[in-house]
Structure formats: C-alpha cells, structure tokens
Design a protein around this motif. Structure first.
Motif, mmCIF file in Angstrom:
data_model
loop_
_atom_site.group_PDB
_atom_site.id
_atom_site.type_symbol
_atom_site.label_atom_id
_atom_site.label_comp_id
_atom_site.label_asym_id
_atom_site.label_seq_id
_atom_site.Cartn_x
_atom_site.Cartn_y
_atom_site.Cartn_z
ATOM 1 N N GLY A 179 -10.129 -21.870 -19.522
ATOM 2 C CA GLY A 179 -9.243 -22.877 -20.301
ATOM 3 C C GLY A 179 -9.709 -24.162 -20.521
ATOM 4 N N ALA A 180 -9.189 -24.841 -21.529
ATOM 5 C CA ALA A 180 -9.469 -26.230 -21.978
ATOM 6 C C ALA A 180 -8.921 -27.207 -21.030
ATOM 7 N N ASP A 181 -7.802 -26.707 -20.016
ATOM 8 C CA ASP A 181 -7.256 -27.540 -19.055
ATOM 9 C C ASP A 181 -8.314 -27.406 -17.824
ATOM 10 N N ALA A 182 -8.949 -28.103 -17.682
ATOM 11 C CA ALA A 182 -9.894 -28.313 -16.499
ATOM 12 C C ALA A 182 -10.697 -26.906 -16.095
ATOM 13 N N GLY A 183 -11.017 -26.370 -16.995
ATOM 14 C CA GLY A 183 -11.793 -25.148 -16.857
ATOM 15 C C GLY A 183 -11.080 -23.897 -16.119
ATOM 16 N N THR A 184 -9.797 -24.010 -15.947
ATOM 17 C CA THR A 184 -8.923 -22.829 -15.385
ATOM 18 C C THR A 184 -9.439 -21.373 -15.789
ATOM 19 N N LEU A 185 -9.634 -20.661 -14.820
ATOM 20 C CA LEU A 185 -10.129 -19.129 -15.123
ATOM 21 C C LEU A 185 -8.822 -18.594 -15.457
ATOM 22 N N THR A 186 -8.770 -17.997 -16.858
ATOM 23 C CA THR A 186 -7.574 -17.252 -17.349
ATOM 24 C C THR A 186 -7.738 -15.901 -17.718
ATOM 25 N N LEU A 187 -6.903 -14.928 -17.295
ATOM 26 C CA LEU A 187 -6.692 -13.600 -17.967
ATOM 27 C C LEU A 187 -5.839 -13.277 -18.681
ATOM 28 N N SER A 188 -5.853 -12.953 -19.929
ATOM 29 C CA SER A 188 -4.428 -12.919 -21.026
ATOM 30 C C SER A 188 -4.879 -11.774 -21.808
ATOM 31 N N ARG A 189 -3.561 -11.349 -22.093
ATOM 32 C CA ARG A 189 -3.319 -10.324 -23.026
ATOM 33 C C ARG A 189 -2.844 -10.763 -24.297
ATOM 34 N N PHE A 190 -3.341 -10.180 -25.497
ATOM 35 C CA PHE A 190 -3.099 -10.253 -26.735
ATOM 36 C C PHE A 190 -2.515 -9.053 -27.484
ATOM 37 N N PRO A 191 -1.189 -8.908 -27.487
ATOM 38 C CA PRO A 191 -0.722 -7.680 -28.128
ATOM 39 C C PRO A 191 -1.043 -7.328 -29.679
ATOM 40 N N MET A 192 -0.989 -6.122 -30.036
ATOM 41 C CA MET A 192 -1.322 -5.919 -31.433
ATOM 42 C C MET A 192 -0.319 -5.110 -31.973
ATOM 43 N N ASP A 193 -0.078 -5.075 -33.363
ATOM 44 C CA ASP A 193 0.991 -4.369 -34.077
ATOM 45 C C ASP A 193 0.597 -3.127 -34.106
ATOM 46 N N SER A 194 -1.048 -2.809 -34.281
ATOM 47 C CA SER A 194 -1.487 -1.281 -34.583
ATOM 48 C C SER A 194 -2.831 -1.624 -34.268
ATOM 49 N N PRO A 195 -3.637 -0.359 -34.092
ATOM 50 C CA PRO A 195 -4.875 -0.341 -33.528
ATOM 51 C C PRO A 195 -5.916 -0.765 -34.683
ATOM 52 N N ASP A 196 -5.487 -0.581 -35.776
ATOM 53 C CA ASP A 196 -6.265 -1.212 -36.905
ATOM 54 C C ASP A 196 -6.115 -2.629 -37.538
ATOM 55 N N GLN A 197 -5.341 -3.294 -36.719
ATOM 56 C CA GLN A 197 -5.115 -4.502 -37.273
ATOM 57 C C GLN A 197 -6.523 -5.246 -37.403
ATOM 58 N N SER A 198 -6.397 -6.276 -38.481
ATOM 59 C CA SER A 198 -7.692 -6.741 -38.543
ATOM 60 C C SER A 198 -7.677 -8.233 -38.126
ATOM 61 N N SER A 199 -6.495 -8.734 -37.947
ATOM 62 C CA SER A 199 -6.512 -10.220 -37.236
ATOM 63 C C SER A 199 -5.308 -10.106 -36.251
ATOM 64 N N VAL A 200 -5.666 -10.713 -35.040
ATOM 65 C CA VAL A 200 -4.749 -10.790 -34.075
ATOM 66 C C VAL A 200 -4.332 -12.201 -33.664
ATOM 67 N N PRO A 201 -2.958 -12.383 -33.962
ATOM 68 C CA PRO A 201 -2.529 -13.784 -33.808
ATOM 69 C C PRO A 201 -2.691 -14.564 -32.382
ATOM 70 N N ALA A 202 -3.395 -15.561 -32.340
ATOM 71 C CA ALA A 202 -3.496 -16.120 -31.007
ATOM 72 C C ALA A 202 -2.367 -16.480 -30.267
ATOM 73 N N ASP A 203 -1.283 -16.692 -31.219
ATOM 74 C CA ASP A 203 -0.064 -17.249 -30.648
ATOM 75 C C ASP A 203 0.822 -16.390 -29.904
ATOM 76 N N GLY A 204 0.133 -15.080 -29.848
ATOM 77 C CA GLY A 204 0.989 -13.881 -29.150
ATOM 78 C C GLY A 204 0.638 -13.759 -27.847
ATOM 79 N N GLU A 205 -0.332 -14.591 -27.242
ATOM 80 C CA GLU A 205 -1.092 -14.641 -25.925
ATOM 81 C C GLU A 205 -0.287 -14.575 -24.900
ATOM 82 N N GLU A 206 -0.446 -13.616 -24.000
ATOM 83 C CA GLU A 206 0.590 -13.597 -22.765
ATOM 84 C C GLU A 206 -0.482 -13.650 -21.521
ATOM 85 N N VAL A 207 -0.302 -14.999 -20.879
ATOM 86 C CA VAL A 207 -1.115 -15.297 -19.837
ATOM 87 C C VAL A 207 -0.738 -14.572 -18.724
#
Length: 527
Positions: A143-171
């Motif tokens: 992470g940009a905040d002092a190199g914090t090691l981060t594991l996150s999930r980014f949900p998708m609306d469908s498997p064939d989604q072409s662009s996944v919004p970054a603002d949907g991040e779940e840390v």
C-alpha cells in the motif's frame, strides 16, 4: 507429526468457543454457507518418462509487452482467459490465446500502491473456485501508506465484466511493513478446500533483522489461511477452526505455516491438494518445501536455518521442530533467487511431465523438475532453462503452463519434450589424409549397449579452426566449432554391437588436432 503440532491442534479444539468471534464456531452470522472447494482434475496422469530425460521448452506468445508482470491466474468460468498482474502500474490485464492481451486493464489500482522499492507493487492475484457464480478478484499489494501489505477483494458484477471498479475494494487483511521495502511475499492462492492463502515475507532488510521469522505474533514470515466466504466478529473473513494456532496465546490465528524468509511463490497440486512453497534465500541457499494438506503449523526454521543449513545458531531453539526443504540449490554460477512454480497436471504433456513440480531461478533461468516418489522421497533433475527473470508460472484452465518474465515483459507458453534415452557407445576418429589446408577424416560409431539406437546424432567440438565443407553417409552441419552429424534414412538404426561409418572433408590452418570428446544423442562415448 511433532508433539508441537499435536499440542496446537488439541488447543484449537478445546478453546474454539473462546475464539469464536474469529472462527466458524463463532456467533457472528455467516454471509454464506462456506467456501467453494476446487473441482478435482478430470485427468491427473503421472509421467512415464524418467525425469532425467525431461526437457522444458518455452515459446513467447504474441501478447503485447507487459509492465513487470508478477502473477498469473486462470478464472474458472470456461472463458479460456488468463489474468496477469503488472507490478509497477498496479493493473490486471486479461489475455486470451485467440485475441491476445486486452487493450485496457481489467483492474487498475495504481493510485493505492507504492513501488518505491524494487520488490513493491501489485504482487499476486487469485480468483475463487466458484468464479462463474461469485466473480471477484483477490489481490495482494504494497500500500501507498508506508508499504502496508494488503490483501483485498474486488467484487465483480459478472464473470465477463471488462472493467472492475477500483472503488469497490474490500480490504480483507493488512500487515504493517514500513521499515524496509523488500521481502513482501505476495502470492495469493485458493487451496483445495476453498480457503484463501497469502504469503508474507519477514519484513525485509537481511538476516531477519526484525526477528519476525519465529514470531507468531506477526503475520510477517508466514503463510496465512482464511475463509473469505464468510464474515466473523466484525472481520471480512473467518479463521478456519482447524488453523494450527487458534487458541494459542499471543499467536495470530490466521497463520498456517511460518519460519519463512520471503515465500515469493507457492501453489497447490490439483490432484492431491499438497502445497509447494519456494522460499527465497539469504546468501547461499534457495529452497523448495512440500507439505501435505494436513500439515499446518509447520516451522521452516528461518532465521535459524537457511535451506538445509544452519544460518544463525544464536536464534536456534533446541526444542523447536524445524522442517527442512525437499530441494535446495546454491548461488553457484548465476543462480540468485528461486521462482516457485506448479505441478504439471495438463493433458498435452501428461506422459512426459505429469506430476512434475516445475520451478526456476530468476537470474540464471536454470529450471528443475521435482517428483514426489512416495513417503519422504523425491527425485530432482535439471530440465533445461526458461527465459531469464521469470517471476511467476501459472496454468490455464486445462492445466497447461505459462510463465511471465519481469523486465522483458513476456508471456510464454511452457511445454516439454523428451530427450533421447542414454546410450552406450564408442567412437573412432581417424584422419585418412591431410594436405596443405585440407583433410578428410572417417568416423565410426559403435553401439556398445543392449538396446538398438533408433535415430542418432553424433556431436563434437573441433579444438582448432577446422571447418567441414563436405560429408558422406551422414547429414553434417557445423555451428562455430561444434559439429553435428545425424543419420540418414537408411542408416538410422544401430543394433547392439553394430557400427555406422561416415566421413567428412574439412579445411584447417595451424594444428589439425583431433576432437577430445564425442556425444551420441547426448551421451558421452568412449574413444
């Protein structure tokens, strides 16, 4: 099983209710019924080819150049795609063999990562076994905040989604890592039971200066195991009740194994669920570890041990149960850093490489194959080279292997071929005539073994500037000082005790010294 691991498991069972807020037994309502396990492979044939005859091959795909790729994942949706992480841009790119690399990233989180250090950035990616029903991207980054090691999930609306919004991040999970920029680990994989695993390095610098390798109070220097299909006690995940340190005082219950320096890549064998871990060494040894599915709690010994050897005796605990690697190699030559791979379970090369764990070295490109032969026994052989700077190997949905390499930015298909079987032979080399700047020589190859040699190639190096200009009874080529003579259609078989003769015409200057060594189908011949 050591007494330490047995004690941990008893403790986990008897104190599960105490730690219920973090485990499946806790009172928090679960969002889902439990993790989706990976489907077993349809075919998992074991190789029939001896490992010492296996040769790895690679072919660069036509994918556009990637920006320092770090990981490969294949979603279980029948699409045939690969998802590839790019370290410095913080992007995930989709690749399909028919259409190539997507023009736009599937995910872009460049605004929340740091790449101040060479080992920082977007490091790993995984998709769940039930991606077709519950599509999501799981990524690990610094992470940009002092190199914090981060594991996150980014949900998708469908498997064939072409662009996944970054603002949907779940840390999901983080660990502070501010002192140094190296040793971040970063591999993310779903295990055979559907739990998510994540590797973290020891915190950086050298020699485990922060004393994290044996510290169960931090996630650094470990691989964690969590259930991301449920939420417990206000967390975005649950801790499986059979994790080895549930209920152990001052220990993080998420830890699955520990005592690791920088486990850059690990993977699971699709056939039996066993875990292969490649741990980057300090200054001498690189190592590969192999665990069965029930061996949580294993301590790999860092910093007491590096590979199979003692590293820091003052930090060795006489009561500890350290597990040595199943394979290690040194920094001899240009070796520098192990890149862990996968067990090959595809169909195309099943008879050659089925059941073989394939791994390589980042600097030298030297590549090895390892086979578990039962119990604690393993067979390991060098199997050639892959491209330089391979950072990760991955498999497509059918189990065929790919590799990405760092600065070259290539995506490569990985294959295998069989080397000819070893032969027993003798070679006679005679200069029949010599004049001025030319000579003729005859060669006789004899099969001294018990089996016929079906198809043969004799190779040698001229010690001077000899150049072949003509040949008979063999197809002869020369590259530099190396000469290769292959059979013709009518003399391709050499029965036991029989010989084949051929001759060459060549030029030279100075001394016309005879070759010192001959190889037939890769095997050295006596003279």
């Amino acid at each position: 099983m050591s007494h330490h691991r047995w004690a941990w498991r008893v403790s986990a069972t008897t104190t599960a209710l105490v730690f219920g807020l973090l485990t499946h037994l806790g009172p928090a309502a679960a969002e889902e019924a439990g993790p989706a396990a990976a489907d077993p492979p349809a075919a998992a044939a074991e190789a029939q080819l001896p490992l010492d005859r296996l040769q790895v091959t690679s072919t660069r795909t036509d994918a556009a150049r990637l920006d320092r790729p770090t990981a490969i994942d294949s979603p279980a949706d029948g699409s045939g795609r690969l998802f590839i992480t790019e370290k410095e841009t913080g992007t995930v790119r989709a690749y399909h063999p028919d259409t190539g690399l997507s023009a736009e990233p599937l995910l872009d989180i460049g605004d929340r990562i740091t790449t101040e250090g060479n080992e920082q950035g977007l490091l790993g990616i995984a998709t769940p076994p039930d991606f077709a029903q519950h599509p999501a991207l799981y990524v690990a980054y610094t992470g940009a905040d002092a190199g914090t090691l981060t594991l996150s999930r980014f949900p998708m609306d469908s498997p064939d989604q072409s662009s996944v919004p970054a603002d949907g991040e779940e840390v999901l999970l983080t660990e502070e890592h501010s002192e140094y920029t190296n040793h971040n680990g970063g591999a993310v994989e779903f295990g055979p039971e559907g739990y998510l695993y994540w590797s973290l390095g020891d915190g950086g610098n050298a020699g485990d200066s922060l004393n994290n390798g044996q510290n169960l109070g931090t996630l650094l220097g470990s691989i964690v195991r969590i259930d991301v299909s449920q939420a417990c006690g206000g967390l975005a995940y649950c801790v499986p009740e059979d994790n080895p340190f549930v209920g152990v005082a001052d220990a993080r219950p998420e830890i699955w194994v520990y005592g690791l320096r920088n486990p850059w890549r690990f993977s699971f064998d699709p056939k039996n669920g066993s875990m292969w871990i490649a741990d980057v060494g300090q200054g001498i040894h690189e190592e590969v570890n192999h665990l069965q599915a029930d061996e949580g709690g294993t301590n790999f010994g860092w910093p007491c041990r590096e590979g199979p050897a003692e590293y820091d005796a003052e930090r060795c605990d006489p009561a500890a149960d350290y597990t040595d690697p199943v394979f290690s190699y040194t920094h001899e030559g240009t070796n520098c850093s192990v890149t862990g791979g996968l067990v090959y379970r595809g169909e195309r090369y099943a008879d050659l490489a089925g059941g073989t764990y394939v791994m390589t070295d980042y600097c030298s490109a030297n590549t090895w194959g390892i086979r578990h032969t039962g119990g604690g026994e393993y067979t390991t052989e060098p199997i050639g080279t892959l491209p330089i700077q391979v950072t990760s190997l991955g498999a497509d949905a059918s189990g065929e292997l790919y590799a990405v390499n760092d600065l070259p930015g290539g995506l490569h298909r990985v294959g295998f071929e069989a080397l000819p079987p070893p032969v027993s032979c003798t070679v006679g080399y005679t200069v029949d005539s010599e004049w001025g700047d030319g000579f003729t020589a005859s060669l006789e190859v004899t099969n001294t073994g018990d089996e016929p040699i079906e198809g043969w190639t004799l190779e040698w190096d001229f010690p001077g500037d000899q150049q072949v200009t003509n040949a008979w009874q063999a197809e002869v080529t020369q590259d530099g000082t190396t000469v290769s003579a292959a059979n013709l259609d009518w003399n391709n078989v050499i029965a036991p005790g029989e010989s084949r003769r051929f001759g060459v015409h060549a030029t030279f200057s100075g001394a016309n010294t005879a070759p010192e060594e001959f190889t037939l189908n890769g095997s050295a011949c006596e003279q």
